[in-house]
Design a protein around this motif. Structure first.
Motif, PDB file in Angstrom:
ATOM      1  N   ALA A 171      11.791 -27.908 -27.660  1.00  0.00           N
ATOM      2  CA  ALA A 171      11.582 -29.081 -28.521  1.00  0.00           C
ATOM      3  C   ALA A 171      12.531 -30.205 -28.134  1.00  0.00           C
ATOM      4  CB  ALA A 171      11.769 -28.696 -29.981  1.00  0.00           C
ATOM      5  N   PRO A 172      12.389 -30.777 -26.927  1.00  0.00           N
ATOM      6  CA  PRO A 172      13.327 -31.824 -26.508  1.00  0.00           C
ATOM      7  C   PRO A 172      13.255 -33.079 -27.367  1.00  0.00           C
ATOM      8  CG  PRO A 172      11.484 -31.661 -24.985  1.00  0.00           C
ATOM      9  CD  PRO A 172      11.378 -30.489 -25.907  1.00  0.00           C
ATOM     10  N   SER A 173      12.066 -33.443 -27.794  1.00  0.00           N
ATOM     11  CA  SER A 173      11.939 -34.672 -28.583  1.00  0.00           C
ATOM     12  C   SER A 173      12.487 -34.496 -29.990  1.00  0.00           C
ATOM     13  CB  SER A 173      10.476 -35.115 -28.641  1.00  0.00           C
ATOM     14  OG  SER A 173       9.684 -34.119 -29.270  1.00  0.00           O
ATOM     15  N   PHE A 174      12.443 -33.260 -30.509  1.00  0.00           N
ATOM     16  CA  PHE A 174      12.905 -33.022 -31.875  1.00  0.00           C
ATOM     17  C   PHE A 174      14.395 -33.271 -32.014  1.00  0.00           C
ATOM     18  CE2 PHE A 174      14.499 -30.243 -35.265  1.00  0.00           C
ATOM     19  CZ  PHE A 174      13.724 -30.672 -36.328  1.00  0.00           C
ATOM     20  N   VAL A 175      15.156 -32.908 -30.967  1.00  0.00           N
ATOM     21  CA  VAL A 175      16.606 -33.066 -31.045  1.00  0.00           C
ATOM     22  C   VAL A 175      17.069 -34.425 -30.537  1.00  0.00           C
ATOM     23  CG1 VAL A 175      16.990 -30.593 -30.847  1.00  0.00           C
ATOM     24  CG2 VAL A 175      16.964 -31.992 -28.784  1.00  0.00           C
ATOM     25  N   ALA A 176      16.141 -35.289 -30.123  1.00  0.00           N
ATOM     26  CA  ALA A 176      16.526 -36.614 -29.622  1.00  0.00           C
ATOM     27  C   ALA A 176      17.264 -37.382 -30.711  1.00  0.00           C
ATOM     28  CB  ALA A 176      15.290 -37.378 -29.161  1.00  0.00           C
ATOM     29  N   TRP A 177      18.327 -38.072 -30.309  1.00  0.00           N
ATOM     30  CA  TRP A 177      19.177 -38.748 -31.288  1.00  0.00           C
ATOM     31  C   TRP A 177      18.434 -39.845 -32.042  1.00  0.00           C
ATOM     32  CZ3 TRP A 177      23.315 -36.916 -33.292  1.00  0.00           C
ATOM     33  CH2 TRP A 177      24.191 -37.739 -34.017  1.00  0.00           C
ATOM     34  N   ASP A 178      17.479 -40.493 -31.405  1.00  0.00           N
ATOM     35  CA  ASP A 178      16.746 -41.569 -32.078  1.00  0.00           C
ATOM     36  C   ASP A 178      15.597 -41.038 -32.932  1.00  0.00           C
ATOM     37  OD1 ASP A 178      15.324 -40.686 -29.925  1.00  0.00           O
ATOM     38  OD2 ASP A 178      14.776 -42.664 -29.171  1.00  0.00           O
TER      39      ASP A 178
ATOM     40  N   ALA B 204      25.514 -18.968 -25.347  1.00  0.00           N
ATOM     41  CA  ALA B 204      25.308 -20.264 -25.980  1.00  0.00           C
ATOM     42  C   ALA B 204      24.576 -21.220 -25.051  1.00  0.00           C
ATOM     43  CB  ALA B 204      26.664 -20.863 -26.393  1.00  0.00           C
ATOM     44  N   TYR B 205      24.895 -21.159 -23.766  1.00  0.00           N
ATOM     45  CA  TYR B 205      24.208 -22.000 -22.784  1.00  0.00           C
ATOM     46  C   TYR B 205      22.721 -21.672 -22.752  1.00  0.00           C
ATOM     47  CZ  TYR B 205      23.137 -24.199 -18.270  1.00  0.00           C
ATOM     48  OH  TYR B 205      22.587 -24.966 -17.270  1.00  0.00           O
ATOM     49  N   ALA B 206      22.383 -20.371 -22.758  1.00  0.00           N
ATOM     50  CA  ALA B 206      20.985 -19.962 -22.720  1.00  0.00           C
ATOM     51  C   ALA B 206      20.241 -20.435 -23.964  1.00  0.00           C
ATOM     52  CB  ALA B 206      20.888 -18.441 -22.591  1.00  0.00           C
ATOM     53  N   VAL B 207      20.872 -20.307 -25.131  1.00  0.00           N
ATOM     54  CA  VAL B 207      20.233 -20.760 -26.369  1.00  0.00           C
ATOM     55  C   VAL B 207      20.029 -22.272 -26.339  1.00  0.00           C
ATOM     56  CG1 VAL B 207      20.573 -21.019 -28.863  1.00  0.00           C
ATOM     57  CG2 VAL B 207      21.101 -18.838 -27.744  1.00  0.00           C
ATOM     58  N   TYR B 208      21.051 -22.996 -25.912  1.00  0.00           N
ATOM     59  CA  TYR B 208      20.969 -24.457 -25.847  1.00  0.00           C
ATOM     60  C   TYR B 208      19.824 -24.905 -24.940  1.00  0.00           C
ATOM     61  CZ  TYR B 208      22.266 -29.208 -24.490  1.00  0.00           C
ATOM     62  OH  TYR B 208      22.250 -30.551 -24.216  1.00  0.00           O
ATOM     63  N   ARG B 209      19.763 -24.328 -23.743  1.00  0.00           N
ATOM     64  CA  ARG B 209      18.702 -24.724 -22.823  1.00  0.00           C
ATOM     65  C   ARG B 209      17.327 -24.329 -23.354  1.00  0.00           C
ATOM     66  NH1 ARG B 209      20.536 -26.750 -17.870  1.00  0.00           N
ATOM     67  NH2 ARG B 209      18.351 -27.351 -17.664  1.00  0.00           N
ATOM     68  N   GLY B 210      17.273 -23.207 -24.069  1.00  0.00           N
ATOM     69  CA  GLY B 210      16.001 -22.796 -24.657  1.00  0.00           C
ATOM     70  C   GLY B 210      15.515 -23.774 -25.710  1.00  0.00           C
TER      71      GLY B 210
END
Length: 252
Positions: free
Chosen positions: A110-117, A99-105
């Motif tokens: 797509a860091p901006s896609f999951v951004a809360w704002d 799960a850690y590997a998937v999360y970091r992947g």
């Protein structure tokens, strides 16, 4: 005297599991107090996460695995029961690493896609809906059936300590399949949240040990789907849900 020995072993197992569960919760609370940053909470370095995950899963899962551990103690002995629990936690440790590997992947791609704002509330809400739908799948049903009636596995595995370890790993793997949706929900709500940890731990105990467990699993599916829509539409109004700050969503 022969009948009394399994009973004594059962009492020792109950005491050990209760002590281990209390210790795991104490360490978890000490390590994670004040760390809940809501959905998308950074998991930190791999080594720290693995240690924290082990304590978390011990705190959440040991109560629900008490019946099968008692069964192992009665069929085998106290040492085999301890080895069984070690194998069980090893399976959960492997799941945590994956799960850690998937999360970091996902965060890396797509860091901006999951951004809360931006899309974060709907990403978290979608994960909760997926967790709810998983509750209704044949895989979930089969895994839950095994977790509630594991005797078949225990009588098939070979004897000795290695057999007890293999049984623990096998039972843990099926338990991962049973709780996959609930663990996805925990990541969606905030993996460092003590509130959601406690709520999901209670749900797991109900599903796996109480007479109405299978019906509770279906009811929980509806609750997760509804919660997912709520989180997506109005996350600020969800009780117990920490609202992430943009800097926290982009953390490690």
């Amino acid at each position: 005297m022969t009948a009394a020995r399994p009973a004594r072993r059962g009492g020792v197992v109950l005491a050990l599991l209760a002590g281990a569960t209390l210790a795991a919760w104490a360490v978890t609370v000490g390590e994670m107090r004040g760390m809940d940053a809501g959905p998308g909470t950074g998991l930190g370095a791999f080594g720290w996460f693995v240690g924290a995950w082990l304590w978390m899963t011990a705190a959440m899962m040991l109560p629900s695995t008490t019946p099968v551990t008692l069964l192992v103690a009665r069929l085998r002995d106290l040492v085999d029961a301890c080895v069984f629990v070690a194998g069980y936690l090893a399976a959960w440790l492997a799941y945590g690493a994956a799960a850690y590997a998937v999360y970091r992947g996902v965060r890396g791609v797509a860091p901006s896609f999951v951004a809360w704002d931006r899309h974060g509330p709907w990403v978290a809400g979608g994960a909760l809906v997926a967790a709810g739908l998983y509750q209704l799948t044949p895989l979930k049903t089969a895994c839950l059936r095994h977790c509630r009636s594991p005797l078949g596995l225990l009588v098939r595995v070979r004897g000795g300590r290695l057999g007890a370890l293999e049984a623990g790993v096998a039972h843990g793997a099926v338990c991962v399949g049973c709780c996959l949706g609930l663990m996805l929900a925990l990541f969606a709500l905030g993996v460092m949240s003590l509130v959601w940890m406690a709520a999901l731990a209670a749900a797991i105990v109900v599903e796996k040990t109480l007479p109405g467990g299978p019906k509770a699993a279906v009811a929980l599916a509806a609750l997760l789907v509804g919660l997912g829509i709520w989180v997506g539409e109005a996350p600020a109004s969800v009780p117990g849900l920490t609202q992430p700050r943009p800097a926290e969503m982009m953390g490690p």
